[in-house]
Design a protein around this motif. Sequence first.
Motif, PDB file in Angstrom:
ATOM      1  N   TRP A 842     -41.175  27.967 116.012  1.00  0.00           N
ATOM      2  CA  TRP A 842     -39.871  28.457 116.481  1.00  0.00           C
ATOM      3  C   TRP A 842     -39.970  29.548 117.547  1.00  0.00           C
ATOM      4  N   ASP A 843     -41.175  29.795 118.081  1.00  0.00           N
ATOM      5  CA  ASP A 843     -41.287  30.649 119.263  1.00  0.00           C
ATOM      6  C   ASP A 843     -40.809  29.858 120.473  1.00  0.00           C
ATOM      7  N   PHE A 844     -40.514  30.561 121.553  1.00  0.00           N
ATOM      8  CA  PHE A 844     -40.147  29.860 122.780  1.00  0.00           C
ATOM      9  C   PHE A 844     -41.398  29.444 123.554  1.00  0.00           C
ATOM     10  N   VAL A 845     -41.354  28.256 124.140  1.00  0.00           N
ATOM     11  CA  VAL A 845     -42.451  27.807 125.004  1.00  0.00           C
ATOM     12  C   VAL A 845     -41.853  27.210 126.276  1.00  0.00           C
ATOM     13  N   TRP A 846     -42.670  27.141 127.287  1.00  0.00           N
ATOM     14  CA  TRP A 846     -42.325  26.396 128.494  1.00  0.00           C
ATOM     15  C   TRP A 846     -43.027  25.046 128.424  1.00  0.00           C
ATOM     16  N   VAL A 847     -42.284  23.982 128.602  1.00  0.00           N
ATOM     17  CA  VAL A 847     -42.897  22.666 128.731  1.00  0.00           C
ATOM     18  C   VAL A 847     -42.817  22.313 130.213  1.00  0.00           C
ATOM     19  N   SER A 849     -43.962  19.974 133.655  1.00  0.00           N
ATOM     20  CA  SER A 849     -44.530  18.747 134.204  1.00  0.00           C
ATOM     21  C   SER A 849     -44.540  18.896 135.709  1.00  0.00           C
ATOM     22  N   ALA A 850     -44.989  17.840 136.369  1.00  0.00           N
ATOM     23  CA  ALA A 850     -45.041  17.908 137.835  1.00  0.00           C
ATOM     24  C   ALA A 850     -43.641  18.010 138.436  1.00  0.00           C
ATOM     25  N   ARG A 851     -42.593  17.696 137.620  1.00  0.00           N
ATOM     26  CA  ARG A 851     -41.218  17.721 138.141  1.00  0.00           C
ATOM     27  C   ARG A 851     -40.493  19.038 137.901  1.00  0.00           C
ATOM     28  N   GLY A 852     -40.828  19.725 136.844  1.00  0.00           N
ATOM     29  CA  GLY A 852     -40.059  20.920 136.526  1.00  0.00           C
ATOM     30  C   GLY A 852     -40.493  21.487 135.201  1.00  0.00           C
ATOM     31  N   GLN A 853     -39.612  22.263 134.588  1.00  0.00           N
ATOM     32  CA  GLN A 853     -39.996  22.907 133.343  1.00  0.00           C
ATOM     33  C   GLN A 853     -38.782  23.090 132.437  1.00  0.00           C
ATOM     34  N   CYS A 854     -39.049  23.239 131.139  1.00  0.00           N
ATOM     35  CA  CYS A 854     -38.000  23.445 130.151  1.00  0.00           C
ATOM     36  C   CYS A 854     -38.401  24.591 129.257  1.00  0.00           C
ATOM     37  N   LYS A 855     -37.463  25.443 128.932  1.00  0.00           N
ATOM     38  CA  LYS A 855     -37.749  26.509 127.982  1.00  0.00           C
ATOM     39  C   LYS A 855     -37.096  26.135 126.662  1.00  0.00           C
ATOM     40  N   VAL A 856     -37.933  25.873 125.675  1.00  0.00           N
ATOM     41  CA  VAL A 856     -37.413  25.401 124.387  1.00  0.00           C
ATOM     42  C   VAL A 856     -38.217  26.037 123.258  1.00  0.00           C
ATOM     43  N   ARG A 857     -37.722  25.847 122.046  1.00  0.00           N
ATOM     44  CA  ARG A 857     -38.440  26.326 120.864  1.00  0.00           C
ATOM     45  C   ARG A 857     -39.637  25.414 120.578  1.00  0.00           C
ATOM     46  N   ALA A 858     -40.645  25.972 119.957  1.00  0.00           N
ATOM     47  CA  ALA A 858     -41.782  25.162 119.521  1.00  0.00           C
ATOM     48  C   ALA A 858     -41.568  24.781 118.062  1.00  0.00           C
ATOM     49  N   TYR A 859     -41.596  23.497 117.814  1.00  0.00           N
ATOM     50  CA  TYR A 859     -41.486  23.010 116.440  1.00  0.00           C
ATOM     51  C   TYR A 859     -42.882  22.536 116.061  1.00  0.00           C
ATOM     52  N   VAL A 860     -43.557  23.327 115.277  1.00  0.00           N
ATOM     53  CA  VAL A 860     -44.958  23.022 114.977  1.00  0.00           C
ATOM     54  C   VAL A 860     -45.012  22.070 113.786  1.00  0.00           C
ATOM     55  N   THR A 861     -45.530  20.880 114.029  1.00  0.00           N
ATOM     56  CA  THR A 861     -45.516  19.865 112.981  1.00  0.00           C
ATOM     57  C   THR A 861     -46.608  18.846 113.243  1.00  0.00           C
ATOM     58  N   GLU A 862     -47.018  18.214 112.179  1.00  0.00           N
ATOM     59  CA  GLU A 862     -48.029  17.167 112.329  1.00  0.00           C
ATOM     60  C   GLU A 862     -47.411  15.807 112.612  1.00  0.00           C
ATOM     61  N   ARG A 863     -46.115  15.772 112.862  1.00  0.00           N
ATOM     62  CA  ARG A 863     -45.505  14.507 113.276  1.00  0.00           C
ATOM     63  C   ARG A 863     -46.179  13.966 114.521  1.00  0.00           C
ATOM     64  N   VAL A 864     -46.555  14.862 115.415  1.00  0.00           N
ATOM     65  CA  VAL A 864     -47.225  14.426 116.638  1.00  0.00           C
ATOM     66  C   VAL A 864     -48.691  14.815 116.553  1.00  0.00           C
ATOM     67  N   ASN A 865     -49.539  14.070 117.224  1.00  0.00           N
ATOM     68  CA  ASN A 865     -50.950  14.456 117.223  1.00  0.00           C
ATOM     69  C   ASN A 865     -51.203  15.413 118.379  1.00  0.00           C
ATOM     70  N   GLU A 866     -52.452  15.853 118.501  1.00  0.00           N
ATOM     71  CA  GLU A 866     -52.689  16.926 119.465  1.00  0.00           C
ATOM     72  C   GLU A 866     -52.615  16.467 120.911  1.00  0.00           C
ATOM     73  N   LYS A 867     -52.532  15.146 121.122  1.00  0.00           N
ATOM     74  CA  LYS A 867     -52.422  14.658 122.498  1.00  0.00           C
ATOM     75  C   LYS A 867     -50.972  14.366 122.882  1.00  0.00           C
ATOM     76  N   THR A 868     -50.064  14.516 121.953  1.00  0.00           N
ATOM     77  CA  THR A 868     -48.685  14.110 122.206  1.00  0.00           C
ATOM     78  C   THR A 868     -47.727  15.265 121.901  1.00  0.00           C
ATOM     79  N   ALA A 869     -46.629  15.284 122.618  1.00  0.00           N
ATOM     80  CA  ALA A 869     -45.538  16.201 122.303  1.00  0.00           C
ATOM     81  C   ALA A 869     -44.252  15.395 122.316  1.00  0.00           C
ATOM     82  N   PHE A 870     -43.274  15.863 121.569  1.00  0.00           N
ATOM     83  CA  PHE A 870     -42.013  15.130 121.472  1.00  0.00           C
ATOM     84  C   PHE A 870     -40.840  16.071 121.696  1.00  0.00           C
ATOM     85  N   MET A 871     -39.839  15.587 122.444  1.00  0.00           N
ATOM     86  CA  MET A 871     -38.613  16.369 122.616  1.00  0.00           C
ATOM     87  C   MET A 871     -37.407  15.464 122.434  1.00  0.00           C
ATOM     88  N   PRO A 872     -36.377  15.946 121.728  1.00  0.00           N
ATOM     89  CA  PRO A 872     -35.137  15.176 121.662  1.00  0.00           C
ATOM     90  C   PRO A 872     -34.430  15.215 123.015  1.00  0.00           C
TER      91      PRO A 872
END
Lengths: 928, 327, 180
Positions: A842-847, A849-872
């Motif tokens: 629940w800390d803030f992170v910047w995500v 990419s080559a197009r831009g950036q998003c400032k969102v909360r970090a939801y730390v979970t094992e739903r995703v593996n270490e090579k993947t991230a997910f955003m709604p």
Amino acid sequence: MATKTNSIFGGSDIKLSRRTFTKLTALGTAAALSGINSVSAYPEGLELFEEVTAAPAAATNKVKSICSFCSVGCGYTGVVEDGVWTKMEPWEDHPINLGGMCSKGTALANVTNSPRRLRYPMEKVGGTWRKISWDAALDKVANKLNEIRDTDGPDSVFFCGLVHGSNEEAYMFRKFAMLFGTNNIDHQARICHSTTVAGLLNTFGHGAMTNTVIAMQHAKCHFFFGSNAAEAHPVFMQKVFVAKERGAKIVVADPRFTRTAAMADKFVRFRPGSDIAFLYGLINVILENGWEDTEYVENRTYGFEYVKEAVKDYTPEVVERITWVPADDIREVASIIALNKPSNIIWSMGATQHSVGSQIIRASAILQCILGNQGEWGGGCVPIRGHCNVQGVTDMCVLSHFLPGYYGVTSEGSWDWYAKCFSDTPSTSGKITFDELKARFDTLNGESMMTKIGFAVSRWYEGVLKPEAEIDQPHNIKAVVLWGEATSSVTEMKREKEAMEKVDLVVIVDPFPTSASAMPDRSDGIILLPAATRQENSGSVTTTGREWQWRDTIIPPLYESKTDMWIFQELAKKLGFGDHFDYNSIEDVTREINLAVRPIGCQGQTPERMKRQKENYHTFDPWDGRAKGGPCDGEYWGLPWPCWTTDHPGTPILYNDKAPVMEGGHDFRAKWKYPDDEPNAGEEIVRGNLPPTGDGSGTIHWTYNYAKDPTGEVNEQALAEGNPPTGRGRAMLRVANTKWVDRVPKHREPIESPEPDLVATYPTYEDKKFYRVMTEFKTEQQRSIAENRHVNYPIVLTSGRQVEHHGGSAQTRNSDYLVQLQPEMYVEINPKVANDIGVKHWDFVWVKSARGQCKVRAYVTERVNEKTAFMPYHWAGVFEGQDYKDRYPTDGVELARGDSVNIIASPGYDEQTQMQETKVALCKIEKA
Amino acid sequence: MSHTAYVVFTVFSQMAVGALIAMVIADFLGKDKKFFETASWVIVPAVIISLVAILSHEARPLLAMMTMSANVGSSWLSRESLMLTVFAILAVIYTCLWIFEPEYGSFKRICKPVHGLIAKIAKPFVPFRKPLGIIFALVGIAFLFISARAYMLLGLPAMNHITTPLFFIVTALLTGTMLVAAVLSIKYMMAPKEYAEPLGAYLGVAWKVVLGSVIAGIIVLAGYLRILKGAAASYGAELAQGMTLTNILSGEMTTVFWLYVAIGFILTVILVAAVAAFLKKDVSKAAVLSIVLFASVLVGELMGRLVLFGANVPLGEVMPYVLSSII
Amino acid sequence: MVNYKFVHDKERCIRCGGCFAACKQQNGVPEDISRINIVTIDEGKSGERHITMTCMHCNDPPCVRACPVKGISKREDGIVINDKDKCIGCEYCSWACPFGAPKYPDTGPAELRGIMDKCTFCVIPYEQTDEYGTSILRAPNPKCAGFCATKARLGGDASEITATYNERVAGRLVERQIGV
């Protein structure tokens, strides 16, 4: 203590006098904030305070209607007390949902009564929002559209949206664009299931889910491939669980351990964008073990040998390298889906939103054909659609390449047919000939724009931003009409924002001001028109299973909002073609649809039949959705299309050749344009057992010419002969259309691939100009490698749904209940990633990419593996960390806002349909 | 949940009981009743503080005062509340028996007009103060047990043990004894020569009681931690106890817990030793030290109680895990 | 004799939140509390399950015994209800309850802050009386169960819902024996 009310103990759920409080909260604020004493929809609002002594018996009205979020088609009962929608009740015997609804559905009343609704038309002038009258607003819009039409041509206006509208409204929208003279009209199906339509239509003949939701109970194995139904379509899972309790297996393949995966017997995690390789791995194992249905393949498919050839190289070990899935897991999944039949393949955006989306769908369809599931109860292809009527709006073809009923825009015959329908329909007084219709269109290089495919909603902004010479239309787009369209659902949002700032006029028709009103940085030229919600108007809606249900009005439109039908009619009047919109009622539009929309069999769904079903819902058996006795005896719930005549029961299972057509039987389409290199393929495609047809020529033995027959006689004749009017053909495992680069699917790496080695072996397509705009495939993929994105942005970003929010979420992010459940935007990251960058839950992170950036909360979970991230993807209102709350109209600021994932999503597009590739992008995550 | 109210309520109500017991002991100690009489004033304020604490926690304090004992038939909270009321009345009576004593009762110096009548009523009972005091102290101890029983619920597995009443008794003895000692020490400081002997007598008993109580406290705490770690009646209770233990040893309550150990046990033992040592040499230093000791005991017990309530994991919190393990 | 109960089928719950929203709306529960809580266990890991926690309407409710003011009672049909007029907000019932059902809001109408609220099987909404002071009493027809998307939450007469639940469990057990 004042007068006692007639409280009802035990008998009813409703304590009558409770209504006053709700009414006060709903309307008191409305009247106060709108600055007027009487709210037009509620003249009795002033009497609120007299009821304390009088306490009259309230007029309680219970209205049954259909939910307006996802496409499962759940029924509910709205409780209206003295004109105020106070509560919801379950519609317990509704054949689809049996009363069940998710949080969005149960919050419908809360959404509709939201104090953040747009109350009256508004215009942004000099940087501030100003209230204007409906008349003035429509005049402004119509004058501007007319002006653009005269100076730049009708193609300089882009219409989009209306995915939640009824079939009737969708039909009117497409008709509106046809008469305005442009094919620049599109809706969200482009960015949700256009690849499904392209893939299935070119394989089977219809581009829709081949089952109903009810039929899911009959399956022995559910294979979720790119679907998180537990969050996106919760009620769908009800049927899955019924099947599970009857012995069915659940297999989930997904890059993320979703809530659906948690309920599965077997879960495999594969790399985003390696879908075709995975499916081919399964087919390879199936063929190797001889698990294919030989008889089915022989009798009902065409082109099996090409598939055999194509999958030969995809051994489990090769697939392991591409998909990151252990070879043994692939073998296990193949054995489960092959040995528990009928099995199906269920997908949603996970499979469709790829640069090879159409091919992924083709591969899924091929898998089902090889297993012989296609046409079985519970088996076959199950694409679950996203919005309440996206299936219907797709059928009504609010699309830039089809006319209602999938008549292609490129053929003049389609336009001829519609000119005839518009003139002949008894519902309107307008008359138009083909030539008059054609004259309404612009020309480019001497060719009419009428038969040119328009812009897709995923790329419309290129029509604004690209130089005129680079787009296939006379002039740039100058105005955009967003009719219930969430701008945050389109990728390359930065370009979209720029386009919205550059056009002359932005018209937003929506019940809420929406984030679209806040996104463009402009001080004038935005007009907001308050549309009624779907609970405030009526019409037919089509579920994902092609069932037509009648959606009734719960309450009349609140505040000054108006139904879409009213807006179309008024706007058409001002634009000079009002005589084509002078319907007396919404049912008149349905009748026009019954007349015109023939290829998919929309003749049986008359308003009378739909309403009769609705009244006799209790006679339908929830096990197969068929009425047992009663006035609807033998009919299937919702008369799933194709429903060829008013006596036809509907077709719950497409391509089911075991049942007689009059009992819901069907078969693969027979009429195809033969491949140029195989002039005699027609013989092979068509199954040989058709009797010769009436005209004696013997040349149309493979099908009936029913699609442009206004009398319906051809349908009757086909049914009398025991055949579906579409004929009896074969599933095209290899597509007939030679314009397809891959006539049999082939794995190609996503535009932004984390595996440059694989790009060399499996490169994407060549760049291609289609939908009026040049689209970069290879160039962008090579750019990604040249820029070393796989190193600089090491995490694969994928996106998807949350159960509490829906689509662009203009409605749900304004509901207190739903915001309490899901208040903020986040990115799901693996604990390892979080610990490596020093971020806590629940800390803030910047995500980035080559197009831009998003400032969102970090939801730390094992739903995703270490090579993947997910955003709604539902979130908007914050743009690259900057909150736009000051840019909304007052009182219309969305309750919950968040950064949009589509700012940073990939710039990839599907090679057939311009579907955006949201599911694979490269990103990096940094501590904020 | 705010724990402060429970912490203050339990510690101060127990302090009142302990002070009453200490006064009964003091009654037996010597002839200088006038010196001891002063300390009798503190019992009722302690009860009042505890009452205010617990009522401040209620959403409707006035209604609570009226109705809290309505369910004596089955609710231990009602019984606790009833017993607290009874004890509060007895505490007032017992205090009256000291302060309205005709000879050295201090009330008449404070408010003469009121004094006459009550003194008259009290007079026949004053000779029976010692036996009455013993009875009242027994009622107080009964209250401690009932109060502890109110927290011994299935829904609070970590407190559902014999250690709860034992903690309460230890608290009563420690804080009550030292409260009286602290008041007497202050009184002594006003007239050191006059009161050296009675104070010495009282402290001579007090340090032994306190030392005994601290040792008992250590044993009870060890037992408590052992119970949390070990056997429990059911899976859910075991889970809740385990989580409680985690909270205490490596969770949000760890700091408070070690402060409790440091102040409530280590510092207290050192101070007790110092008081005992100085008692024979220099009563004035012992007096000062006993005030410090009171502070140490009070802070220690408040900390200890905060741990007991704050680390507590109710069964409701772990129930989802229990339910998820069924079938 | 009816005996109203809830059953939670964890093999069906997918945490859609329908019960939460239905309950909030039906009963007008304030923002900071909910009569129904959904707890996720082992999120993101194999075996992830969701459990809904509400009042279970126990046969021998510890809260009824614990309440010092006799504010909680069990009706003949098994529904446990609380009388907010009697409640003093001591929170003792929350200690007694093994399910964590009693809640104490800090928002909502001032006179009800800190007063216990819990599931009443939809018989009584959050504010127990209407604006005329009349007690509100409705049919035992819990909306969380009625609206449950997957029918994971069953509410009704104990004999009926346990029969439904047992049937499902039996189905799953059979599946395990014959499965691949």
